[in-house]
Design a protein around this motif. Sequence first.
Motif, mmCIF file in Angstrom:
data_model
loop_
_atom_site.group_PDB
_atom_site.id
_atom_site.type_symbol
_atom_site.label_atom_id
_atom_site.label_comp_id
_atom_site.label_asym_id
_atom_site.label_seq_id
_atom_site.Cartn_x
_atom_site.Cartn_y
_atom_site.Cartn_z
ATOM 1 N N SER A 269 11.912 0.672 -3.213
ATOM 2 C CA SER A 269 12.747 0.068 -2.169
ATOM 3 C C SER A 269 11.928 -0.811 -1.225
ATOM 4 O O SER A 269 12.479 -1.705 -0.583
ATOM 5 N N LEU A 270 10.635 -0.584 -1.128
ATOM 6 C CA LEU A 270 9.811 -1.425 -0.260
ATOM 7 C C LEU A 270 9.714 -2.852 -0.788
ATOM 8 O O LEU A 270 9.493 -3.788 -0.018
ATOM 9 N N LEU B 66 12.465 -4.593 0.888
ATOM 10 C CA LEU B 66 12.127 -4.855 2.281
ATOM 11 C C LEU B 66 11.306 -6.135 2.397
ATOM 12 O O LEU B 66 11.591 -6.997 3.228
ATOM 13 N N ILE B 67 10.303 -6.277 1.556
ATOM 14 C CA ILE B 67 9.441 -7.465 1.590
ATOM 15 C C ILE B 67 10.262 -8.724 1.293
ATOM 16 O O ILE B 67 10.161 -9.734 1.996
ATOM 17 N N LYS B 68 11.088 -8.668 0.259
ATOM 18 C CA LYS B 68 11.895 -9.834 -0.117
ATOM 19 C C LYS B 68 12.876 -10.201 0.990
ATOM 20 O O LYS B 68 13.066 -11.381 1.295
ATOM 21 N N LEU B 69 13.525 -9.205 1.571
ATOM 22 C CA LEU B 69 14.520 -9.465 2.603
ATOM 23 C C LEU B 69 13.900 -10.149 3.817
ATOM 24 O O LEU B 69 14.440 -11.139 4.328
ATOM 25 N N MET B 70 12.762 -9.658 4.265
ATOM 26 C CA MET B 70 12.100 -10.281 5.422
ATOM 27 C C MET B 70 11.655 -11.704 5.099
ATOM 28 O O MET B 70 11.789 -12.611 5.930
ATOM 29 N N ALA B 71 11.133 -11.920 3.900
ATOM 30 C CA ALA B 71 10.656 -13.251 3.523
ATOM 31 C C ALA B 71 11.803 -14.242 3.386
ATOM 32 O O ALA B 71 11.716 -15.383 3.878
ATOM 33 N N VAL B 72 12.884 -13.831 2.740
ATOM 34 C CA VAL B 72 14.021 -14.740 2.557
ATOM 35 C C VAL B 72 14.674 -15.065 3.898
ATOM 36 O O VAL B 72 15.018 -16.222 4.171
ATOM 37 N N GLN C 67 0.832 -1.212 0.000
ATOM 38 C CA GLN C 67 0.000 0.000 0.000
ATOM 39 C C GLN C 67 0.861 1.255 0.000
ATOM 40 O O GLN C 67 0.609 2.196 -0.756
ATOM 41 N N VAL C 68 1.888 1.295 0.819
ATOM 42 C CA VAL C 68 2.757 2.477 0.883
ATOM 43 C C VAL C 68 3.530 2.635 -0.422
ATOM 44 O O VAL C 68 3.698 3.754 -0.919
ATOM 45 N N ALA C 69 4.008 1.530 -0.999
ATOM 46 C CA ALA C 69 4.766 1.600 -2.251
ATOM 47 C C ALA C 69 3.905 2.142 -3.390
ATOM 48 O O ALA C 69 4.341 3.002 -4.162
ATOM 49 N N ILE C 70 2.680 1.656 -3.501
ATOM 50 C CA ILE C 70 1.783 2.138 -4.555
ATOM 51 C C ILE C 70 1.465 3.611 -4.342
ATOM 52 O O ILE C 70 1.493 4.416 -5.275
#
Length: 148
Positions: free
Chosen positions: A118-119, A122-128, A60-63
Amino acid sequence: MEGRAKPDYATCVKISTDASLREMIPPGALVMLTPLIAGTFFGVETLAGVLAGSLVSSVQVAISASNTGGAWDNAKKYIEAGGNEHAKSLGLKGSDAHKAAVKGDKIGDPLKDTSGPSLNILIKLMAVESLVFAPFFAAHGGLLFKLF
Protein backbone atom coordinates in the motif's frame (compact mmCIF):
# COMPACT_ATOMS: atom_id res chain seq x y z
CA MET A 1 -24.92 -13.73 23.81
CA GLU A 2 -26.12 -17.19 24.79
CA GLY A 3 -25.43 -18.67 21.36
CA ARG A 4 -29.05 -19.43 20.49
CA ALA A 5 -29.67 -16.82 17.79
CA LYS A 6 -28.28 -16.94 14.29
CA PRO A 7 -25.37 -14.55 13.76
CA ASP A 8 -26.09 -11.39 11.79
CA TYR A 9 -23.12 -11.36 9.42
CA ALA A 10 -24.35 -8.39 7.38
CA THR A 11 -24.46 -6.14 10.45
CA CYS A 12 -21.00 -7.28 11.52
CA VAL A 13 -19.56 -6.51 8.08
CA LYS A 14 -21.31 -3.12 8.01
CA ILE A 15 -19.94 -2.14 11.43
CA SER A 16 -16.41 -3.20 10.42
CA THR A 17 -16.58 -1.44 7.06
CA ASP A 18 -17.93 1.79 8.51
CA ALA A 19 -15.25 1.83 11.22
CA SER A 20 -12.51 1.10 8.67
CA LEU A 21 -13.60 3.94 6.42
CA ARG A 22 -13.84 6.36 9.35
CA GLU A 23 -10.35 5.41 10.55
CA MET A 24 -8.87 5.99 7.07
CA ILE A 25 -9.89 9.66 6.96
CA PRO A 26 -6.92 11.08 8.97
CA PRO A 27 -4.18 9.14 7.09
CA GLY A 28 -5.85 9.90 3.76
CA ALA A 29 -6.07 13.58 4.62
CA LEU A 30 -2.40 13.59 5.64
CA VAL A 31 -1.34 12.12 2.29
CA MET A 32 -3.57 14.47 0.29
CA LEU A 33 -2.92 17.68 2.24
CA THR A 34 0.86 17.40 2.69
CA PRO A 35 1.78 18.21 -0.95
CA LEU A 36 -0.83 20.97 -1.11
CA ILE A 37 0.39 22.67 2.06
CA ALA A 38 4.08 22.25 1.22
CA GLY A 39 3.68 23.58 -2.34
CA THR A 40 1.36 26.45 -1.46
CA PHE A 41 3.10 27.78 1.62
CA PHE A 42 6.74 26.80 1.04
CA GLY A 43 7.13 26.46 -2.75
CA VAL A 44 8.23 23.89 -5.26
CA GLU A 45 11.68 23.32 -3.76
CA THR A 46 10.21 22.33 -0.40
CA LEU A 47 7.62 20.18 -2.12
CA ALA A 48 10.39 18.38 -4.01
CA GLY A 49 12.09 17.69 -0.67
CA VAL A 50 8.85 16.39 0.84
CA LEU A 51 8.34 14.07 -2.12
CA ALA A 52 11.93 12.81 -1.96
CA GLY A 53 11.65 12.21 1.79
CA SER A 54 8.35 10.40 1.46
CA LEU A 55 9.77 8.25 -1.34
CA VAL A 56 12.89 7.25 0.59
CA SER A 57 11.10 6.55 3.86
CA SER A 58 8.17 4.74 2.22
CA VAL A 59 10.43 2.44 0.22
CA GLN A 60 12.39 1.53 3.36
CA VAL A 61 9.24 0.81 5.37
CA ALA A 62 7.65 -1.14 2.50
CA ILE A 63 10.71 -3.37 2.06
CA SER A 64 10.96 -3.91 5.80
CA ALA A 65 7.26 -4.74 6.14
CA SER A 66 7.29 -7.16 3.22
CA ASN A 67 10.43 -8.95 4.39
CA THR A 68 9.27 -9.17 8.00
CA GLY A 69 5.86 -10.51 7.01
CA GLY A 70 7.43 -13.07 4.70
CA ALA A 71 9.83 -14.22 7.42
CA TRP A 72 7.01 -14.79 9.91
CA ASP A 73 4.98 -16.63 7.29
CA ASN A 74 7.96 -18.81 6.38
CA ALA A 75 8.67 -19.60 10.04
CA LYS A 76 5.22 -21.15 10.37
CA LYS A 77 5.64 -23.13 7.15
CA TYR A 78 9.10 -24.29 8.26
CA ILE A 79 7.73 -25.70 11.51
CA GLU A 80 4.71 -27.29 9.83
CA ALA A 81 6.83 -28.97 7.16
CA GLY A 82 9.20 -30.57 9.68
CA GLY A 83 11.57 -31.31 6.82
CA ASN A 84 14.81 -31.48 8.81
CA GLU A 85 16.01 -32.24 12.32
CA HIS A 86 15.93 -28.62 13.46
CA ALA A 87 12.31 -28.17 12.36
CA LYS A 88 11.36 -31.46 14.05
CA SER A 89 13.07 -30.38 17.26
CA LEU A 90 10.80 -27.31 17.39
CA GLY A 91 7.77 -29.58 17.42
CA LEU A 92 5.02 -30.13 14.91
CA LYS A 93 1.53 -28.64 14.78
CA GLY A 94 0.17 -27.92 18.22
CA SER A 95 3.57 -27.37 19.85
CA ASP A 96 4.41 -24.12 21.62
CA ALA A 97 6.75 -23.12 18.79
CA HIS A 98 4.00 -23.73 16.24
CA LYS A 99 1.48 -21.73 18.27
CA ALA A 100 3.94 -18.84 18.46
CA ALA A 101 4.60 -19.08 14.71
CA VAL A 102 0.86 -19.00 13.98
CA LYS A 103 0.52 -15.82 16.06
CA GLY A 104 3.47 -14.31 14.21
CA ASP A 105 1.90 -15.29 10.90
CA LYS A 106 -1.27 -13.40 11.84
CA ILE A 107 0.86 -10.26 12.06
CA GLY A 108 3.06 -11.16 9.10
CA ASP A 109 0.29 -11.72 6.56
CA PRO A 110 -1.07 -8.16 6.71
CA LEU A 111 2.47 -6.78 6.64
CA LYS A 112 3.50 -8.58 3.48
CA ASP A 113 0.12 -8.53 1.73
CA THR A 114 -1.25 -5.07 2.49
CA SER A 115 0.95 -2.69 4.47
CA GLY A 116 4.07 -2.99 2.34
CA PRO A 117 2.36 -2.81 -1.07
CA SER A 118 0.00 0.00 0.00
CA LEU A 119 2.95 2.36 0.44
CA ASN A 120 3.44 2.20 -3.34
CA ILE A 121 -0.01 3.80 -3.67
CA LEU A 122 0.96 6.49 -1.16
CA ILE A 123 4.04 7.44 -3.18
CA LYS A 124 2.11 7.53 -6.46
CA LEU A 125 -0.76 9.55 -5.01
CA MET A 126 1.51 12.25 -3.58
CA ALA A 127 3.53 12.47 -6.81
CA VAL A 128 0.51 12.65 -9.12
CA GLU A 129 -1.21 15.24 -6.94
CA SER A 130 1.97 17.32 -6.95
CA LEU A 131 2.19 17.11 -10.74
CA VAL A 132 -1.44 18.14 -11.15
CA PHE A 133 -0.94 21.22 -8.98
CA ALA A 134 2.61 21.99 -10.24
CA PRO A 135 1.55 24.95 -12.42
CA PHE A 136 -0.25 26.52 -9.46
CA PHE A 137 2.72 25.96 -7.15
CA ALA A 138 5.13 27.43 -9.73
CA ALA A 139 3.01 30.55 -10.18
CA HIS A 140 1.66 31.11 -6.68
CA GLY A 141 3.61 28.80 -4.35
CA GLY A 142 5.90 29.85 -1.55
CA LEU A 143 3.45 32.24 0.08
CA LEU A 144 5.39 32.32 3.34
CA PHE A 145 8.59 33.32 1.59
CA LYS A 146 6.84 35.99 -0.48
CA LEU A 147 5.27 37.57 2.60
CA PHE A 148 8.48 37.87 4.58
